[in-house]
Design a protein around this motif. Structure first.
Motif, short mmCIF file in Angstrom:
data_model
loop_
_atom_site.label_atom_id
_atom_site.label_comp_id
_atom_site.label_asym_id
_atom_site.label_seq_id
_atom_site.Cartn_x
_atom_site.Cartn_y
_atom_site.Cartn_z
N PRO A 77 0.82 -1.21 0.00
CA PRO A 77 0.00 0.00 0.00
C PRO A 77 0.86 1.26 0.00
N VAL A 78 0.25 2.38 -0.34
CA VAL A 78 0.98 3.65 -0.24
C VAL A 78 1.22 3.94 1.24
N ARG A 79 2.35 4.55 1.52
CA ARG A 79 2.70 4.93 2.88
C ARG A 79 3.49 6.23 2.84
N PHE A 80 3.24 7.08 3.84
CA PHE A 80 4.02 8.30 4.01
C PHE A 80 5.11 8.05 5.04
N LEU A 81 6.37 8.30 4.66
CA LEU A 81 7.51 8.15 5.57
C LEU A 81 8.04 9.52 5.94
N PRO A 82 8.44 9.72 7.18
CA PRO A 82 8.86 11.05 7.65
C PRO A 82 10.30 11.36 7.29
N TRP A 83 10.73 12.55 7.70
CA TRP A 83 12.14 12.92 7.59
C TRP A 83 13.01 11.82 8.20
N PHE A 84 14.11 11.46 7.52
CA PHE A 84 15.14 10.56 8.06
C PHE A 84 14.59 9.17 8.41
N ASP A 85 13.54 8.71 7.75
CA ASP A 85 12.96 7.43 8.16
C ASP A 85 13.99 6.30 8.14
N ASN A 86 13.87 5.39 9.10
CA ASN A 86 14.78 4.25 9.22
C ASN A 86 14.97 3.51 7.91
N LEU A 87 13.87 3.23 7.22
CA LEU A 87 13.94 2.42 6.01
C LEU A 87 14.83 3.07 4.95
N VAL A 88 14.76 4.38 4.82
CA VAL A 88 15.47 5.07 3.75
C VAL A 88 16.96 5.15 4.03
N GLY A 129 23.04 15.62 1.14
CA GLY A 129 23.95 15.85 2.25
C GLY A 129 23.53 15.04 3.46
N ALA A 130 23.38 15.71 4.59
CA ALA A 130 22.97 15.03 5.82
C ALA A 130 21.46 14.99 5.98
N VAL A 131 20.72 15.51 5.00
CA VAL A 131 19.26 15.60 5.10
C VAL A 131 18.61 14.47 4.30
N ILE A 132 17.61 13.83 4.92
CA ILE A 132 16.80 12.82 4.25
C ILE A 132 15.37 13.33 4.24
N TYR A 133 14.86 13.66 3.07
CA TYR A 133 13.55 14.28 2.98
C TYR A 133 12.43 13.25 3.17
N PRO A 134 11.26 13.70 3.61
CA PRO A 134 10.11 12.79 3.74
C PRO A 134 9.65 12.30 2.37
N THR A 135 9.31 11.04 2.29
CA THR A 135 8.93 10.43 1.03
C THR A 135 7.60 9.69 1.17
N PHE A 136 7.02 9.33 0.04
CA PHE A 136 5.89 8.41 0.07
C PHE A 136 6.20 7.21 -0.82
N LEU A 137 5.66 6.07 -0.45
CA LEU A 137 5.89 4.83 -1.18
C LEU A 137 4.69 4.52 -2.06
N VAL A 138 4.98 4.11 -3.28
CA VAL A 138 3.97 3.63 -4.21
C VAL A 138 4.43 2.28 -4.73
N ASP A 139 3.62 1.26 -4.53
CA ASP A 139 4.01 -0.11 -4.88
C ASP A 139 5.36 -0.47 -4.25
N GLY A 140 5.57 0.01 -3.04
CA GLY A 140 6.73 -0.40 -2.27
C GLY A 140 8.00 0.40 -2.48
N THR A 141 8.04 1.27 -3.49
CA THR A 141 9.24 2.06 -3.73
C THR A 141 8.91 3.55 -3.63
N VAL A 142 9.95 4.36 -3.52
CA VAL A 142 9.76 5.79 -3.35
C VAL A 142 9.10 6.37 -4.60
N GLY A 143 7.93 6.97 -4.38
CA GLY A 143 7.19 7.55 -5.49
C GLY A 143 7.30 9.06 -5.56
N GLY A 144 7.83 9.68 -4.51
CA GLY A 144 7.96 11.12 -4.49
C GLY A 144 8.21 11.63 -3.08
N MET A 145 8.10 12.92 -2.91
CA MET A 145 8.34 13.55 -1.61
C MET A 145 7.11 14.35 -1.20
N TRP A 146 7.05 14.68 0.10
CA TRP A 146 5.90 15.40 0.62
C TRP A 146 6.33 16.34 1.73
#
Length: 362
Positions: free
Chosen positions: A261-272, A293-310
């Motif tokens: 399913p689609v999921r919203f992942l936050p800044w610096f999420d463990n998985l990423v 750099g040292a920043v990991i932006y929040p992303t959303f997953l589509v079909d299990g992979t990163v589909g974009g940012m939010w």
């Protein structure tokens, strides 16, 4: 046995509680994840909300106030939330990382400071009380008035086992960072000689199968290949590029065809941040957009992979796809985004859809 990218993707999602929201308690989920990235105060809350069937902001706040969960510098020398039971053995393991990072950042500025004396004095200042980083910095400057204040404050955080006590770590709470000696807050000492193999096992349970380089990227530790090679009970696989992947002998692999399913992942999420090779989650072009750099932006997953940012700001959820999305996926994202805004306490929020990024459009 060779594992393709889709099997690795679905297995990672399954172990990260992202194929279906779990009935685990928040404490059980944090234990599963080993430690939850906490660079951004609100991020752990969103990360747990995305993974759990029943979770509120008060659930995590209660664990922090109750001392079952603590916030402090751990993996890669960055802020994490972890169970108190895990902090007492993980923190000594990562001391080498914290010392190395401190030396790289502030070694030149503190070359005239005796670090043993420094750590002893900082501990004395903190014994029996909580100080903010600026307060501790000012006390230390009485001894070393010519030394950079930022170097003094952050060096104490690196050289001593310090936790940041509530209200730090509570949703939406800012302010100066409090410093408390971990042993005093937890009422027990840290373990003296914890096993690095224990950390490898916990990582694989949460993120495997994975390479030695993956474990090093996640933890910040180095020279883990010989350690993992010596762990003869680990099962070995290969990915399609020929890399050796390790896993626990009884850990199941997910079916590559299971829906994600689609999921919203936050800044610096463990998985990423958990892999050196992140191709199971995103393309190399997408990684350049997400990991800056040292920043990991929040992303959303589509079909299990990163589909974009939010981003969620001022009541507006901004969704920026990396490629055009089918109408059904847009509807699923909108529904999940509405639930995210409700969790965040946004009333009468709205969703803004940005056009796909050209650099990552296939």
């Amino acid at each position: 046995m060779i594992l393709n990218r889709r099997v690795l993707n679905r297995t990672a999602l399954d172990r990260q509680l992202l194929l279906a929201r779990s009935a685990m308690t928040p404490a059980e989920a944090i234990s599963r994840l080993v430690a939850v990235q906490g660079q951004e105060i609100d991020a752990p809350y969103i990360g747990l909300w995305s993974r759990l069937a029943s979770f509120t902001q008060d659930d995590l706040a209660a664990l922090l106030h109750g001392k079952q969960v603590v916030r402090g510098s751990l993996l890669r020398g960055t802020q994490h939330l972890t169970l108190a039971d895990d902090y007492v053995w993980i923190r000594p393991l990562v001391q080498v990382i914290l010392s190395r990072t401190r030396q790289a950042a502030f070694g030149r500025l503190m070359r005239e400071v005796d670090l043993e004396e420094f750590a002893k004095l900082a501990r004395e200042h903190l014994t029996g009380r909580t100080l903010t980083r600026p307060q501790l910095r000012d006390l230390l400057r009485q001894r070393w008035p010519e030394v950079d204040g930022t170097a003094l404050g952050f060096s104490a955080q690196a050289l001593l086992p310090i936790v940041h006590t509530p209200p730090n770590g509570i949703w939406g709470t800012g302010g100066a960072t409090p410093f408390t000696l971990a042993e005093e807050w937890l009422g027990r000492p840290l373990e003296e000689s914890p096993s690095v193999e224990r950390l490898v096992v916990r990582y694989l349970a949460a993120f495997g199968p994975a390479s030695a380089m993956d474990v090093q990227m996640w933890s910040g530790l180095t020279r883990l290949r010989p350690v993992m090679e010596a762990m003869s009970f680990l099962r070995k696989y290969q990915d399609t590029e020929g890399r050796v992947l390790y896993d626990l002998p009884d850990a199941p692999l997910a079916d590559e065809d299971v829906p994600a399913p689609v999921r919203f992942l936050p800044w610096f999420d463990n998985l990423v941040v958990a892999y050196a090779d992140r191709s199971r989650l995103m393309t190399a072009e997408q990684r350049k957009e997400v990991c800056v750099g040292a920043v990991i932006y929040p992303t959303f997953l589509v079909d299990g992979t990163v589909g974009g940012m939010w981003d969620l700001k001022d009541g507006v959820l901004t969704v920026e796809p990396f490629h055009p999305l089918p109408d059904g996926v847009m509807e699923e994202l909108a529904a999940e985004g509405t639930r995210l805004m409700a969790f965040a306490g946004v009333e009468e929020g709205s969703i803004t859809w940005l056009p796909p990024r050209k650099s990552t459009t296939t």
